[in-house]
Motif scaffolding. Sequence first.
Motif: not given
Length: 243
Positions: A138-153, A170-176
Motif C-alpha cells: 500500500g505504501g508504494t501506491l500513488s496518492g489517488g490509489e491510496q485513497q481508492m484503497l482507503a475507501i474500498a477498505r 492532496g489529489l490531482a483534479p482528475l482523481v478528485v
Amino acid sequence: MSAGAPPLLSARNVVAHYGPVCALRGVDLDVAEGEIVTLIGSNGAGKTTLMMTIFGDPRASEGEIRFAGRDLTRLPTHEIARLGLAQSPEGRRIFPRMSVLENLRMGAALGRPDCFAQDLERMFSIFPRLRERAGQRGGTLSGGEQQMLAIARALMSRPKLLMLDEPSLGLAPLVVRQIFEVVRDLNRAEGLTVFLVEQNAFHALSLAHRAHVMVNGRITLSGAGRELLARPEVRAAYLEGGA
C-alpha cells in the motif's frame, strides 16, 4: 428521509474537547438513510473532530450521538464500528507495509467472511486500478490509489453509513472527480448513506443532498447542497479564495 422516520445518524448538542480546548460547541446534525450529507469548513473548523467524536475519540463531553437508534456516546470505538459505520479517515491511513489485498482483508474483518470473494470482486469493479495493484504494498501506491484503497477498505465491511474525511486532500483534479463520481454512483445505485467531511466545497456541495458549514466548532449554515453552493457568502468564503 420519509416523514416521521428517525435519522440513521443524529448528533444533538454535541460538545467535545481536546484537553482544555473546546473543539465542538453544541453541534446538531442529522444524516438520513440513503442520503449524502456534507460538512464543509476551513482547516481547523472542527470537521474532523466531529467525525472522530462520532467514533468515540475524543468522547463527547456533552450531548448525544445516536446511530440506528443506539446511543454511541459511551460505546468503545470497536463496538461502534460493529454497528455498521465505516470511516475512510483523513490522510487515508492505509497499512503501508501490507499489500492492497491484505488491506482489503483488514477491512473485511467486520463484514461477512462467507462473502469475501464477492465483496473483493465488487471493489475491483469499482476501482479497477486496485485489481492491477492487488499484490503491491500500500505504501508504494500513488496518492489517488491510496485513497481508492482507503475507501474500498471501508466498503469491505458492508457499512450502513460510509464516513469520508477529506477524500480529495492532496489529489490531482482528475482523481478528485473520479473519487466523487464513485461516491455518487454508490449512493444512486445502492442507496449507500454517506457523511462527507471536505474542504473542496465545490465538489462536496455539488454532490450532497444536504450540507452544513462549520466555523469554530459550530454549524453556522445548513441547507440543500446546491442551495449553499449558490449562496454568495459561501462562494466568497470557500469558492473564490476568500477567508
